[in-house]
Design an enzyme around this catalytic site. Structure first.
Site, PDB file in Angstrom:
ATOM      1  NE  ARG A 125      -0.268  -4.903   7.911  1.00  0.00           N
ATOM      2  CZ  ARG A 125      -1.490  -4.668   7.447  1.00  0.00           C
ATOM      3  NH1 ARG A 125      -1.803  -5.082   6.221  1.00  0.00           N
ATOM      4  NH2 ARG A 125      -2.393  -4.038   8.172  1.00  0.00           N
ATOM      5  N   GLY A 144      -2.052   1.995  -3.085  1.00  0.00           N
ATOM      6  CA  GLY A 144      -2.864   3.124  -2.630  1.00  0.00           C
ATOM      7  C   GLY A 144      -2.271   4.450  -3.063  1.00  0.00           C
ATOM      8  NE  ARG A 188     -13.360   1.651  12.876  1.00  0.00           N
ATOM      9  CZ  ARG A 188     -12.620   0.981  12.018  1.00  0.00           C
ATOM     10  NH1 ARG A 188     -12.041   1.617  11.016  1.00  0.00           N
ATOM     11  NH2 ARG A 188     -12.462  -0.325  12.126  1.00  0.00           N
ATOM     12  CG  ASP A 190      11.530  -1.030 -10.140  1.00  0.00           C
ATOM     13  OD1 ASP A 190      10.544  -0.357 -10.526  1.00  0.00           O
ATOM     14  OD2 ASP A 190      12.387  -1.474 -10.909  1.00  0.00           O
ATOM     15  NE  ARG A 215       2.651   0.192   6.115  1.00  0.00           N
ATOM     16  CZ  ARG A 215       1.665  -0.520   5.552  1.00  0.00           C
ATOM     17  NH1 ARG A 215       1.122  -0.101   4.418  1.00  0.00           N
ATOM     18  NH2 ARG A 215       1.238  -1.633   6.100  1.00  0.00           N
ATOM     19  CB  SER A 228      -0.430  -4.804   3.174  1.00  0.00           C
ATOM     20  OG  SER A 228      -0.280  -3.702   4.036  1.00  0.00           O
ATOM     21  N   GLY A 229       1.546  -2.582   1.526  1.00  0.00           N
ATOM     22  CA  GLY A 229       2.872  -1.979   1.514  1.00  0.00           C
ATOM     23  C   GLY A 229       3.495  -1.857   0.148  1.00  0.00           C
TER      24      GLY A 229
END
Length: 388
Positions: free
Chosen positions: A281, A151, A177, A305, A270, A146-147
């Site tokens: 995380r 994505g 939802r 990077d 974030r 994650s991070g």
């Protein structure tokens, strides 16, 4: 068995009995195919079971007939079939009078996938696979902590090449939802149904999160591929491990941060997580990076990077660094056979000729370049239509 077969197929593989072309209005149509000391009985009462063709095995040594575990998504019953024994432990099943995308199927009875599942489950196993024309580009599995920016990289690919890539829609047992649409954001499934489909080998990977199941079905990946696009799977390392162990032939890419310090800076920037969540995380990321680099799951590793440079390397890895890359894959179509036809086999080709008074058309199915297989698609069928 149903009524007597109307047509007996020519000689098949050495040591195997002929497949049978059954054309009957009987409610209890079956095909019997002998392979060694076993007879595979395909079919049955199509009014009793409207969901999938039944499969049973008759052991000639013990004279016992039993039902194996059937994996994959199988064809719906029909009133008439043809069957042929092929190499690589496969039986070709042709359904008559079926829609073009539901006529050609393969039952794997001794393929590498079936043998592996037999070892894992400790029981007799067979597996279905739908046959389609042509080939397809390999799906892409992208993993990373994650991070790390995976994505963002995927979004850049989708924006630059919208007609070339597609996402598979995951399944979940949680409730939708607000604003979430079934089949768009997720396939929202009943837990008992999803558990059964996992047991039936219809999922590439799955996980339980806070009491709900999440997973990637084989069919969701194949649907994207059938549309002529390359399927992208954004999953964690454990999910990638499951996909690697499956029969899906994919490209595996792991995205690493330049350093743990840089990853921490990105997570903090974030501003969406508490300190406790950030620390969790980071611990998970350290374990994922170690496994991603040393597990042998991933054939390609990228270091993010610099986002633009990393994206350029990703395109190069995928063969998209040309002046005008073009997706060479066309939308996959089924095989549209005449409703009434006769079938024979010659080496690795199946001859399908239109029956009845007209007898105008002949189709040749070339099976010499098959690839893929259960529990996904069997691809590589070549079709030549010859007008008489």
């Amino acid at each position: 068995m149903g009524e007597a077969p109307a047509f007996l197929v020519d000689h098949l593989e050495n040591g195997h009995s002929s497949g049978v072309d059954v054309n009957s209005e009987s409610k209890n149509t079956e095909i019997s195919v002998d392979i060694g000391d076993r007879t595979f009985v395909i079919g049955g009462n199509h009014e009793r079971n409207n969901f999938s063709i039944e499969v049973q095995i008759h052991d000639k040594k013990s004279n016992n007939r039993f039902s194996p575990i059937v994996l994959g998504t199988g064809p719906k019953p029909s009133k008439s079939y043809s069957a042929f024994v092929l190499k690589q432990g496969r039986i070709l099943v042709i359904k008559k009078g079926s829609p073009f995308n539901d006529s050609i199927w393969f039952l794997e009875v001794d393929s590498p996938y079936v043998r592996e599942q037999r070892k894992l489950l400790g029981k007799e196993v067979v597996a279905w696979s739908k046959g389609v024309k042509g080939n397809a580009e390999k799906p892409i599995v992208i993993s990373g902590p994650s991070g790390v920016g995976k994505g963002t990289l995927i979004s850049m690919l989708m924006k630059e090449f919208p007609s070339m890539f597609g996402f598979s829609v995951s399944h979940t047992t949680r409730s939708p939802r607000s604003m979430e649409r079934n089949g768009v954001h997720y396939h929202f499934a009943d837990k008992s149904v999803m558990e059964k489909e996992i047991k039936d080998g219809k999922f590439l990977e799955f996980a339980s999160v806070h009491g709900n199941l999440y997973g990637t079905s084989i069919e969701s990946v194949e649907v994207v591929t059938d549309s002529g696009k390359r399927c992208i799977l954004d999953i964690d390392v454990q999910g990638a491990r499951s996909v690697r162990a499956s029969s899906l032939d994919a490209i595996f890419i792991f995205v690493c941060p330049p350093s743990m310090k840089e990853l921490e800076n990105r997570l903090r920037a974030r501003g969406t997580e508490t300190e406790e969540q950030i620390q969790k995380r980071l611990r998970n990321a350290e374990a994922e990076i170690k496994e991603g680099q040393s597990s042998g799951i991933f054939g390609l590793i990228l270091y993010n990077d610099n986002l633009e440079e990393c994206y350029k390397k990703l395109k190069t890895l995928l063969g998209l660094d040309g002046v005008a890359p073009v997706n060479g894959v066309v939308e996959i179509q089924g095989i549209d056979l005449p409703n009434e036809h006769r079938v024979s086999k010659m080496e690795e080709k199946i001859i399908v000729q239109e029956a009845g008074e007209a007898q105008r058309n002949k189709f040749v199915l070339d099976l010499s370049s098959l690839n893929g297989g259960a529990p996904g698609r069997t691809r590589g069928i070549l079709v030549d239509a010859i007008g008489l």
